[in-house]
Scaffold this motif. Structure first.
Motif, mmCIF file in Angstrom:
data_model
loop_
_atom_site.group_PDB
_atom_site.id
_atom_site.type_symbol
_atom_site.label_atom_id
_atom_site.label_comp_id
_atom_site.label_asym_id
_atom_site.label_seq_id
_atom_site.Cartn_x
_atom_site.Cartn_y
_atom_site.Cartn_z
ATOM 1 N N TRP A 26 0.802 -1.402 -0.059
ATOM 2 C CA TRP A 26 -0.012 -0.052 -0.024
ATOM 3 C C TRP A 26 0.829 1.301 -0.021
ATOM 4 O O TRP A 26 0.547 2.333 -0.596
ATOM 5 N N THR A 27 1.981 1.148 0.875
ATOM 6 C CA THR A 27 2.734 2.194 0.753
ATOM 7 C C THR A 27 3.622 2.560 -0.665
ATOM 8 O O THR A 27 3.513 3.670 -1.058
ATOM 9 N N LYS A 28 3.954 1.593 -1.194
ATOM 10 C CA LYS A 28 4.399 1.603 -2.529
ATOM 11 C C LYS A 28 3.568 2.118 -3.603
ATOM 12 O O LYS A 28 4.006 3.107 -4.273
ATOM 13 N N ILE A 29 2.407 1.632 -3.620
ATOM 14 C CA ILE A 29 1.398 1.992 -4.395
ATOM 15 C C ILE A 29 0.954 3.430 -4.239
ATOM 16 O O ILE A 29 0.921 4.506 -5.433
ATOM 17 N N ARG A 30 0.575 3.913 -3.173
ATOM 18 C CA ARG A 30 0.308 5.281 -2.953
ATOM 19 C C ARG A 30 1.127 6.379 -2.938
ATOM 20 O O ARG A 30 0.994 7.611 -3.180
ATOM 21 N N SER A 31 2.315 6.000 -2.898
ATOM 22 C CA SER A 31 3.319 6.977 -2.824
ATOM 23 C C SER A 31 4.036 7.147 -4.257
ATOM 24 O O SER A 31 5.060 8.197 -4.569
ATOM 25 N N VAL A 32 3.599 6.617 -5.421
ATOM 26 C CA VAL A 32 4.013 6.804 -6.628
ATOM 27 C C VAL A 32 2.949 7.752 -7.187
ATOM 28 O O VAL A 32 1.719 7.468 -7.302
ATOM 29 N N ARG A 33 3.492 8.748 -7.789
ATOM 30 C CA ARG A 33 2.705 10.061 -8.348
ATOM 31 C C ARG A 33 1.827 9.167 -9.645
ATOM 32 O O ARG A 33 0.600 9.688 -9.645
ATOM 33 N N SER A 34 2.234 8.302 -10.609
ATOM 34 C CA SER A 34 1.543 8.013 -11.412
ATOM 35 C C SER A 34 0.327 7.390 -11.171
ATOM 36 O O SER A 34 -0.591 7.356 -11.764
#
Length: 275
Positions: A26-34
């Motif tokens: 979840w951290t990886k997904i939400r921290s990526v601007r794309s």
């Protein structure tokens, strides 16, 4: 992002609980601007194209053939939801591939697999988090698109959530997008290259269906009906069309089988190949 992921996956006892895997993904997904921009684009395109195409349909209603008018009037929900999802679904395809493909292109996958030696657990957590995210937003977008489109087309083909099959179809729009996202993620994991993965998914969604229609006879009908996207989108129809070989739930089941099969292949290859 790597440091955050590694710390999230490193509990004091040295074990990686599945809950920590979910938190890390979840951290990886939400921290990526794309990711954020792709989801915003999904909302704008879905609602925008729904309003545009339904408005054009109403404006040109008198020029439509009586058979086309009857087809729309028989299932306005399919027309309304299809107007928005036809092109906006591409954002889900792209995002699904990027969720895993970007890790390979940046080399971040090595850090992820170093922190999580159980590779299948990592893929499962990533799929679960991404699928639930797209499901939640997809259902929201589906309801908003339906209410916008139904209000525009009400004078020509009135429809409401209380009509038979409509609520299932509107919820089905979100279900379709969620599985489509997992379908794209699986292809991205198999191909391990963002551009190639996106090309492959778009080929499945937009190219194979018209080609299958060129196959003559009953064989062509069955090939077309059992293609993943063609079968899957039936869940967003309130009624089964006369020429549909599958019911909405049967079609969605076929789409789920396609997606599950690709995820299994992705998991096998993830375990056997080097990062």
């Amino acid at each position: 992002m790597t440091a955050v992921t590694s710390s999230a996956l490193a509990p004091a006892d040295g074990r990686n609980s599945f809950g920590r895997l979910l938190l890390a993904e979840w951290t990886k997904i939400r921290s990526v601007r794309s990711t954020v921009w792709s989801l915003v684009l999904l909302v704008l395109l879905s609602v925008g194209f729904t309003a545009l195409f339904t408005s054009l349909t109403v404006a040109g209603w008198d020029e439509l053939e009586p058979s086309d008018q009857a087809l729309i009037a028989a299932d306005p929900t399919s027309m309304v939801l299809g107007s928005g999802f036809f092109l906006s679904q591409l954002t889900v395809c792209v995002l699904g591939v990027m969720v895993i493909g970007s890790e390979y292109s940046t080399g971040m996958i090595r850090s992820s697999l170093l922190a999580v030696p159980r590779r299948l657990s990592m893929l499962t957590a990533k799929s679960l988090v991404f699928g639930l995210l797209v499901l939640a937003l997809g259902v929201l977008v589906s309801f908003v698109s339906f209410f916008v489109g139904a209000a525009i087309i009400h004078g020509k083909a009135p429809v409401s959530l209380g009509d038979p099959g409509v609520l299932r179809a509107v919820l089905g729009g979100g279900l379709y997008l969620a599985v489509l996202g997992l379908f794209a993620l699986a292809i991205g994991s198999i191909v391990r290259h963002t551009a190639a993965g996106i090309t492959g998914v778009i080929g499945f969604v937009l190219v194979l269906a018209p080609l299958a229609q060129l196959i003559p006879g009953r064989v062509g009908d069955y090939v077309h009906a059992y293609l993943p996207s063609e079968a899957g989108h039936l869940i967003a129809q309130a009624k089964q069309a006369p020429n549909d070989l599958l019911t909405p739930w049967q079609g969605y089941g076929v789409f789920c089988v396609w997606t599950l099969a690709l995820l299994v292949v992705a998991g096998i290859l993830l375990q056997r190949r080097d990062a």
